[in-house]
Write a protein that holds these residues in place. Sequence first.
Motif, mmCIF file in Angstrom:
data_model
loop_
_atom_site.group_PDB
_atom_site.id
_atom_site.type_symbol
_atom_site.label_atom_id
_atom_site.label_comp_id
_atom_site.label_asym_id
_atom_site.label_seq_id
_atom_site.Cartn_x
_atom_site.Cartn_y
_atom_site.Cartn_z
ATOM 1 N N MET A 3 81.573 57.282 41.994
ATOM 2 C CA MET A 3 82.040 57.715 43.303
ATOM 3 C C MET A 3 81.274 57.059 44.460
ATOM 4 N N GLU A 4 80.260 56.270 44.159
ATOM 5 C CA GLU A 4 79.501 55.621 45.220
ATOM 6 C C GLU A 4 80.324 54.491 45.835
ATOM 7 N N LEU A 5 80.104 54.256 47.108
ATOM 8 C CA LEU A 5 80.812 53.169 47.776
ATOM 9 C C LEU A 5 80.211 51.812 47.453
ATOM 10 N N ILE A 6 78.937 51.799 47.120
ATOM 11 C CA ILE A 6 78.250 50.547 46.826
ATOM 12 C C ILE A 6 78.081 50.425 45.316
ATOM 13 N N THR A 7 78.491 49.302 44.777
ATOM 14 C CA THR A 7 78.308 49.068 43.347
ATOM 15 C C THR A 7 77.114 48.150 43.144
ATOM 16 N N HIS A 8 76.604 48.150 41.947
ATOM 17 C CA HIS A 8 75.461 47.307 41.615
ATOM 18 C C HIS A 8 75.902 45.856 41.482
ATOM 19 N N TRP A 9 75.023 44.937 41.855
ATOM 20 C CA TRP A 9 75.352 43.516 41.835
ATOM 21 C C TRP A 9 75.636 43.015 40.427
ATOM 22 N N TYR A 10 74.999 43.605 39.437
ATOM 23 C CA TYR A 10 75.194 43.130 38.078
ATOM 24 C C TYR A 10 76.499 43.620 37.461
ATOM 25 N N PHE A 11 77.258 44.452 38.177
ATOM 26 C CA PHE A 11 78.607 44.831 37.733
ATOM 27 C C PHE A 11 79.678 43.990 38.408
ATOM 28 N N ASN A 12 79.277 43.097 39.279
ATOM 29 C CA ASN A 12 80.220 42.238 39.966
ATOM 30 C C ASN A 12 80.861 41.281 38.957
ATOM 31 N N PRO A 13 82.197 41.228 38.892
ATOM 32 C CA PRO A 13 82.856 40.346 37.927
ATOM 33 C C PRO A 13 82.484 38.876 38.101
ATOM 34 N N GLY A 14 82.280 38.425 39.322
ATOM 35 C CA GLY A 14 81.880 37.040 39.551
ATOM 36 C C GLY A 14 80.539 36.728 38.911
ATOM 37 N N PHE A 15 79.600 37.652 39.041
ATOM 38 C CA PHE A 15 78.289 37.482 38.424
ATOM 39 C C PHE A 15 78.405 37.458 36.899
ATOM 40 N N LEU A 16 79.220 38.355 36.362
ATOM 41 C CA LEU A 16 79.395 38.415 34.912
ATOM 42 C C LEU A 16 80.038 37.133 34.369
ATOM 43 N N VAL A 17 81.014 36.595 35.078
ATOM 44 C CA VAL A 17 81.643 35.345 34.655
ATOM 45 C C VAL A 17 80.631 34.199 34.722
ATOM 46 N N PHE A 18 79.822 34.181 35.761
ATOM 47 C CA PHE A 18 78.780 33.164 35.912
ATOM 48 C C PHE A 18 77.819 33.209 34.725
ATOM 49 N N ILE A 19 77.372 34.387 34.355
ATOM 50 C CA ILE A 19 76.460 34.562 33.218
ATOM 51 C C ILE A 19 77.152 34.159 31.914
ATOM 52 N N PHE A 20 78.423 34.535 31.768
ATOM 53 C CA PHE A 20 79.174 34.151 30.565
ATOM 54 C C PHE A 20 79.241 32.636 30.425
ATOM 55 N N LEU A 21 79.536 31.938 31.513
ATOM 56 C CA LEU A 21 79.629 30.482 31.457
ATOM 57 C C LEU A 21 78.295 29.846 31.088
ATOM 58 N N ILE A 22 77.213 30.391 31.628
ATOM 59 C CA ILE A 22 75.882 29.871 31.296
ATOM 60 C C ILE A 22 75.582 30.077 29.812
ATOM 61 N N ILE A 23 75.827 31.281 29.316
ATOM 62 C CA ILE A 23 75.545 31.569 27.904
ATOM 63 C C ILE A 23 76.421 30.717 26.995
#
Length: 139
Positions: A74-94
């Motif tokens: 219910m929070e308006l601010i989400t954590h940066w590590y849940f950002n889909p762009g960040f997750l895709v970036f990490i996936f590509l690196i791995i």
Amino acid sequence: MYDFELNKLIVILISLVLVLHIFNYTIRKLLGVDRKKWFSYNHINERHKKLDWTVRITFLLILFFSYLYTASNMELITHWYFNPGFLVFIFLIISELLRAFMEWKYVENKKVFIATIIELCFAISIIILTIKTNFFGIF
């Protein structure tokens, strides 16, 4: 107004892909390594194929659960590590690091994995530079 920004974004993305492609072509030519085909993913061997699919499925599960967490939070601010762009970036690196490891371990020409590592480092640098400079000051 939005059409103009979309046009700028498309031009920037095409430019970035072109720069990455030219860099990859140049590095592979300098190292004397066969170039990768566009939009094809050749696995080194069966072990690489299994590990790659494990990484992909794990990534999709993480992406799905991060979406569920964010949607139910219910929070308006989400954590940066849940950002889909960040997750895709990490996936590509791995994924690319796995590819480089498999090339290092199983390919006879060791320059192939060096080219993959150099390409990955350049791509990470360009992506971070682009994001930190707000698409080179255009946005």
